[in-house]
Design a protein around this motif. Sequence first.
Motif, PDB file in Angstrom:
ATOM      1  N   ASP A 112       4.439  17.876  29.011  1.00 31.50           N
ATOM      2  CA  ASP A 112       4.470  18.012  27.783  1.00 31.50           C
ATOM      3  C   ASP A 112       6.031  18.304  27.314  1.00 31.50           C
ATOM      4  OD1 ASP A 112       2.091  18.393  26.748  1.00 31.50           O
ATOM      5  OD2 ASP A 112       1.747  20.272  26.928  1.00 31.50           O
ATOM      6  N   SER A 113       6.594  18.272  26.103  1.00 30.97           N
ATOM      7  CA  SER A 113       8.021  18.691  25.664  1.00 30.97           C
ATOM      8  C   SER A 113       7.658  19.016  24.184  1.00 30.97           C
ATOM      9  CB  SER A 113       8.566  17.159  25.479  1.00 30.97           C
ATOM     10  OG  SER A 113       8.090  16.582  24.396  1.00 30.97           O
ATOM     11  N   LEU A 114       8.834  19.990  23.802  1.00 28.04           N
ATOM     12  CA  LEU A 114       8.445  20.348  22.400  1.00 28.04           C
ATOM     13  C   LEU A 114       8.313  19.665  21.338  1.00 28.04           C
ATOM     14  CD1 LEU A 114      11.470  23.299  22.207  1.00 28.04           C
ATOM     15  CD2 LEU A 114       8.738  23.492  22.444  1.00 28.04           C
ATOM     16  N   SER A 115       9.006  18.378  21.436  1.00 21.27           N
ATOM     17  CA  SER A 115       8.744  17.283  20.455  1.00 21.27           C
ATOM     18  C   SER A 115       7.420  16.631  20.391  1.00 21.27           C
ATOM     19  CB  SER A 115       9.778  16.302  20.493  1.00 21.27           C
ATOM     20  OG  SER A 115       9.741  15.591  21.958  1.00 21.27           O
TER      21      SER A 115
ATOM     22  N   VAL B  66      10.051  20.408  15.454  1.00 21.52           N
ATOM     23  CA  VAL B  66      10.619  21.304  16.666  1.00 21.52           C
ATOM     24  C   VAL B  66      11.278  22.580  16.173  1.00 21.52           C
ATOM     25  CG1 VAL B  66      12.042  21.186  18.735  1.00 21.52           C
ATOM     26  CG2 VAL B  66      10.627  19.021  17.669  1.00 21.52           C
TER      27      VAL B  66
ATOM     28  N   ASP C 187      15.334  23.474  24.118  1.00 16.77           N
ATOM     29  CA  ASP C 187      14.083  22.691  24.390  1.00 16.77           C
ATOM     30  C   ASP C 187      13.273  22.971  25.666  1.00 16.77           C
ATOM     31  OD1 ASP C 187      14.357  21.794  21.679  1.00 16.77           O
ATOM     32  OD2 ASP C 187      15.653  20.065  22.416  1.00 16.77           O
ATOM     33  N   VAL C 188      13.904  23.715  26.483  1.00 20.49           N
ATOM     34  CA  VAL C 188      13.123  23.854  27.745  1.00 20.49           C
ATOM     35  C   VAL C 188      11.771  24.466  27.933  1.00 20.49           C
ATOM     36  CG1 VAL C 188      13.675  24.588  30.417  1.00 20.49           C
ATOM     37  CG2 VAL C 188      15.492  23.707  29.086  1.00 20.49           C
TER      38      VAL C 188
ATOM     39  N   HIS D 207       8.026  25.132  30.344  1.00 22.73           N
ATOM     40  CA  HIS D 207       7.418  24.991  31.495  1.00 22.73           C
ATOM     41  C   HIS D 207       6.072  24.782  31.734  1.00 22.73           C
ATOM     42  CE1 HIS D 207       6.684  29.219  32.162  1.00 22.73           C
ATOM     43  NE2 HIS D 207       7.555  29.346  31.703  1.00 22.73           N
ATOM     44  N   THR D 208       5.336  24.412  32.616  1.00 24.62           N
ATOM     45  CA  THR D 208       4.057  24.125  32.800  1.00 24.62           C
ATOM     46  C   THR D 208       3.211  25.669  32.874  1.00 24.62           C
ATOM     47  OG1 THR D 208       4.234  22.029  33.889  1.00 24.62           O
ATOM     48  CG2 THR D 208       2.254  22.999  34.156  1.00 24.62           C
TER      49      THR D 208
END
Length: 385
Positions: A342-345, A355, A367-368, A370-371
């Motif tokens: 996943d990413s924020l975008s 975002v 934007d960091v 984590h799972t």
Amino acid sequence: MTYRTTRQWTLALAGGIALIGALSATSPTLLASPHPGAAPAHSSHHFWDDLNLEYLPGDAWERLRDNLEWHDRRHDARVQEWIDHYRANPGNIAEIIERARPWMAWINEQVELRGLPGEIGLIPFVESSYDPLARSHRGAAGLWQFMPGTADALGLHRHNGYDARLDVVASTQAALDYIELQAEQWYEGDIELSLAAYNAGAGTVNRARHAAAASGAPSDYWHLQLPSETMNYLPKLNAIAAIIDDPEAHGITLPEIDDAPAFAKVPVTAPINLAQLANTTGVNHTELAALNPGLTNGTASPATVDEVLVPIEQEEAILAELRAPAQSTPHEGAQYLVQRGDSLSAIAGRHGISVAELRRHNGLSGDVIHTGQQLEIPRRSLAAR
């Protein structure tokens, strides 16, 4: 026997001829499983088993039996061979029927409305083992196993997280249109020949008919020389119809299925995220996703689809939620658990928000992520009201 259809075409004649010409020029468009009873591995328990449906004495099977027309075909030796095959594997048939549960009544209704033989509603048994997500090694997909080129010609688009081949409502209408159109254009209303063309392509069937005529042989489906897959296509279909027509005689137990659709259609007037919709209404998310397999990213947008399907018994609650005014407290929202990759975008895009809004709502400075991290999705993004 020749079966003539009476449905009035919405396509202009010239357009229909052009469509058939384009389709017949291609290689075979659809793939039938060599062993339709051999369904993909699935758990024996299905979430449909948990639905609190009240079954009526006259169920979907009774309606289907009333519309079966090809009884005489069951005496053919090839049909009998497939009846014996299915009788030897009753568990496979039962599992396929479980997957057919949410769709059977509605598909029966669509076939009946067009005046088609009831056997047409059983084609997904042969094509996909009634799995809307089925994909073949040749690229066919969905309940009706459309190849990409055929899907494009029939208006089954694939874009923006949506694959119409997997959409049961859209693909069913396209399949029935295609079967009827080919029957009228090529085969003087003969549905059996149209089904052969559905499997092998009109070009293959037409060449076989020309060869039969040249040799003075009959040119109906049952006497043609076609690829083995296509020669087994209608025998399989008629074998399944024979078993459903008299399940006790064939050692099969059919589950009761209400003679009414298990789903309702809800219009899409703003972006909808299925996971959030399930969370805010209490609908089972797995169930909601299974009703909308065409939404490959779990979201619906007015630019992509006109409607989503919801469990019929929860239609009112879902409509009320979608029509509710925006909440005044901006921090009330659904929870999202970050998955690997996943990413924020990507998360923002799936939920129809920016975002920047996602960062602001969760107090993020960058934007960091984590799972396993839990993010809150603004409630108003469930449907941009």
